[in-house]
Write an enzyme that holds these catalytic residues in place. Structure first.
Site, PDB file in Angstrom:
ATOM      1  N   ARG A   1      -1.847  10.283   5.071  1.00 10.81           N
ATOM      2  CA  ARG A   1      -1.041   9.835   6.266  1.00 10.81           C
ATOM      3  C   ARG A   1      -1.124  11.060   7.233  1.00 10.81           C
ATOM      4  O   ARG A   1      -1.089  10.973   8.264  1.00 10.81           O
ATOM      5  CB  ARG A   1       0.302   9.669   5.887  1.00 10.81           C
ATOM      6  CG  ARG A   1       0.631   8.658   4.895  1.00 10.81           C
ATOM      7  CD  ARG A   1       0.465   7.182   5.293  1.00 10.81           C
ATOM      8  NE  ARG A   1       0.822   6.144   4.319  1.00 10.81           N
ATOM      9  CZ  ARG A   1      -0.221   5.467   3.721  1.00 10.81           C
ATOM     10  NH1 ARG A   1      -1.497   5.543   3.870  1.00 10.81           N
ATOM     11  NH2 ARG A   1       0.266   4.577   2.670  1.00 10.81           N
TER      12      ARG A   1
ATOM     13  N   GLU B   1       9.353  -3.456  -8.513  1.00 12.95           N
ATOM     14  CA  GLU B   1       8.182  -3.682  -7.362  1.00 12.95           C
ATOM     15  C   GLU B   1       7.000  -4.417  -8.259  1.00 12.95           C
ATOM     16  O   GLU B   1       6.053  -3.693  -8.289  1.00 12.95           O
ATOM     17  CB  GLU B   1       7.930  -2.519  -6.634  1.00 12.95           C
ATOM     18  CG  GLU B   1       6.958  -2.934  -5.544  1.00 12.95           C
ATOM     19  CD  GLU B   1       6.700  -1.527  -4.523  1.00 12.95           C
ATOM     20  OE1 GLU B   1       7.260  -0.508  -4.976  1.00 12.95           O
ATOM     21  OE2 GLU B   1       6.009  -1.643  -3.563  1.00 12.95           O
TER      22      GLU B   1
ATOM     23  N   LYS C   1      11.845  -5.746  -5.264  1.00  9.92           N
ATOM     24  CA  LYS C   1      11.042  -5.349  -3.993  1.00  9.92           C
ATOM     25  C   LYS C   1       9.579  -5.952  -4.033  1.00  9.92           C
ATOM     26  O   LYS C   1       8.668  -5.763  -4.759  1.00  9.92           O
ATOM     27  CB  LYS C   1      10.902  -3.990  -4.174  1.00  9.92           C
ATOM     28  CG  LYS C   1       9.838  -3.156  -2.999  1.00  9.92           C
ATOM     29  CD  LYS C   1       9.906  -1.916  -2.624  1.00  9.92           C
ATOM     30  CE  LYS C   1       9.014  -1.251  -1.750  1.00  9.92           C
ATOM     31  NZ  LYS C   1       9.242   0.288  -1.355  1.00  9.92           N
TER      32      LYS C   1
ATOM     33  N   SER D   1       6.237  -3.194   3.073  1.00  6.61           N
ATOM     34  CA  SER D   1       5.223  -3.631   4.282  1.00  6.61           C
ATOM     35  C   SER D   1       3.934  -3.870   3.933  1.00  6.61           C
ATOM     36  O   SER D   1       3.365  -4.754   4.655  1.00  6.61           O
ATOM     37  CB  SER D   1       5.578  -2.756   5.469  1.00  6.61           C
ATOM     38  OG  SER D   1       5.113  -1.604   5.183  1.00  6.61           O
ATOM     39  N   GLY D   2       3.405  -3.056   2.887  1.00 10.35           N
ATOM     40  CA  GLY D   2       1.940  -3.529   2.511  1.00 10.35           C
ATOM     41  C   GLY D   2       0.781  -3.376   3.340  1.00 10.35           C
ATOM     42  O   GLY D   2      -0.244  -3.987   2.761  1.00 10.35           O
TER      43      GLY D   2
ATOM     44  N   SER E   1      12.414  -2.381   2.512  1.00 12.61           N
ATOM     45  CA  SER E   1      11.975  -0.918   1.939  1.00 12.61           C
ATOM     46  C   SER E   1      10.719  -0.676   2.205  1.00 12.61           C
ATOM     47  O   SER E   1       9.790  -0.602   1.473  1.00 12.61           O
ATOM     48  CB  SER E   1      12.123  -1.327   0.513  1.00 12.61           C
ATOM     49  OG  SER E   1      12.033   0.010  -0.244  1.00 12.61           O
TER      50      SER E   1
HETATM   51  P1  13P Z   1       4.703   0.160   2.417  1.00 14.59           P
HETATM   52  O1  13P Z   1       5.979  -0.535   2.972  1.00 14.59           O
HETATM   53  O2  13P Z   1       3.920   1.297   3.125  1.00 14.59           O
HETATM   54  O3  13P Z   1       3.858  -0.781   1.706  1.00 14.59           O
HETATM   55  O4  13P Z   1       5.207   0.931   1.003  1.00 14.59           O
HETATM   56  C1  13P Z   1       6.195   0.628   0.477  1.00 14.59           C
HETATM   57  C2  13P Z   1       6.258   1.188  -1.026  1.00 14.59           C
HETATM   58  O5  13P Z   1       7.167   1.703  -1.245  1.00 14.59           O
HETATM   59  C3  13P Z   1       5.255   0.850  -1.901  1.00 14.59           C
HETATM   60  O6  13P Z   1       5.377   1.024  -3.128  1.00 14.59           O
END
Ligand code: 13P
Length: 340
Positions: free
Chosen positions: A32, A179, A221, A263-264, A291
């Protein structure tokens, strides 16, 4: 008095609030920072995360909790007062959380699939994280899609690990965020994503039941049901909302207090629009919030560019995205508000 798992879980999904996923591993945050021409050092990572956590408008109004990485939960402020970053989060009325998995590793015997590691020593690590202030944790399993995967073996191994992690969290007074991320890479259709997400969630809730995990003290999640990034036909906002909620109604017990999306790789605005559309459907047994990692941080990272003089602009960008997603968590967002 110590807070119960149910109380913590409920606070994590308080109306109009969601979670900031700031738990990028050192490898991921470097990627990033590379994108904004900023060197990733322990100090630059601290400076970045500190100004995010000091963004009062976002933190006090819209962010119920922050997922931290091991390095960050041990860091202190830049100003010489040695204030733990955890205390800055708490002072804003937000809850500190911690990523505890050790990452998704290639699964032996199953080419292209991964199993998330990190169970060894987890009990002791959770006890330490509790002392450091964490009241919730996160473990991410990764399920990829191709014409031949995921296999049942991959889904089952990953959900079993998620359930063992969740049970250990609850033993230590920590709310588990479970998650299972079905990736949006690839050219599969939204229907294929729906089928895999449904199978994954069904397996997950079976495993949680098998391990006596208290659902009232657990937060899910998941991914949204979307088309693969390279699929020629992309499902629209209403279709994503409808398919995602259909899967949840089939698989997620009403005892789960909240579902917070990752958000993926969706664009900032689409991640917001999808969440809003789902909440506008109404009549849901669980709170539905966010999240987000990238969809909350891409804009502030770009505005910051690693320069101290840009911090106010970056904080403004963070507060804006947090506000838009808060409105979406209430089903009160409108695209027009993005320009305001
Ligand atoms: P993103 O929203 O960038 O997908 O990250 C969320 C996350 O915690 C992935 O493990």
């Amino acid at each position: 008095m110590t807070e119960s798992l149910q109380q913590i879980a409920k606070a994590m999904v308080a109306p109009g609030k969601g979670i900031l996923a700031a738990d990028e591993s050192s490898g991921t945050i470097k990627k990033r920072f590379d994108a904004i021409n900023t060197e990733s050092t322990e100090t630059s990572r601290r400076d970045y995360r500190e100004f995010m956590f000091r963004t009062d408008e976002a933190m006090k109004n819209y962010i119920s909790g922050v997922i931290l990485y091991d390095e960050t939960i041990r860091q202190t402020s830049a100003d010489g007062n040695a204030t733990p970053l955890v205390e800055i989060i708490k002072a804003a009325g937000s809850i500190p959380g911690i990523k505890v998995d050790a990452g998704a590793k290639p699964m032996a015997g199953f080419p292209g699939e991964t199993i998330t590691e990190g169970l060894d020593g987890l009990d002791e690590r959770l006890a330490e994280y509790y002392k450091l202030g964490a009241r919730f944790a996160k473990w991410r399993a990764v399920i990829d899609i191709s014409p031949t995967i995921p296999t049942n073996a991959c889904i089952e191994a990953n959900t079993e690990a998620l359930a063992r992690y969740a049970a250990l969290c609850q033993k230590n007074g920590i709310v588990p965020i479970v998650e299972p991320e079905v990736l949006m890479d690839g050219d599969h259709t939204a229907d294929r994503c729906m089928e895999v997400t449904e199978a994954t969630l069904r397996s997950l809730f079976n495993a949680l039941a098998r391990h006596n995990v208290l659902l009232e003290g657990t937060i899910l999640k998941p991914n949204m049901v979307v088309s693969g990034k390279k699929c020629a036909t992309q499902a629209g906002i209403a279709e994503v909302a409808e398919k995602t909620i259909t899967v949840f109604k089939r698989t997620v017990p009403a005892a789960v207090p909240g579902i917070v999306f990752l958000s993926g790789g969706q664009s900032d605005e689409l991640a917001t629009a999808h969440l809003d559309a789902m909440n506008k459907l109404g009549n849901l047994p669980w709170a539905l919030s966010f999240s987000y990692g990238r969809a909350l941080q891409a804009a502030p990272q770009k505005a910051w560019g690693g320069k101290a003089e840009n911090v106010p602009a970056a904080q403004k960008a963070f507060a804006h995205r947090a506000k838009m997603n808060s409105l979406a968590a209430l089903g009160k967002w409108d695209a027009k508000l993005e320009k305001a």
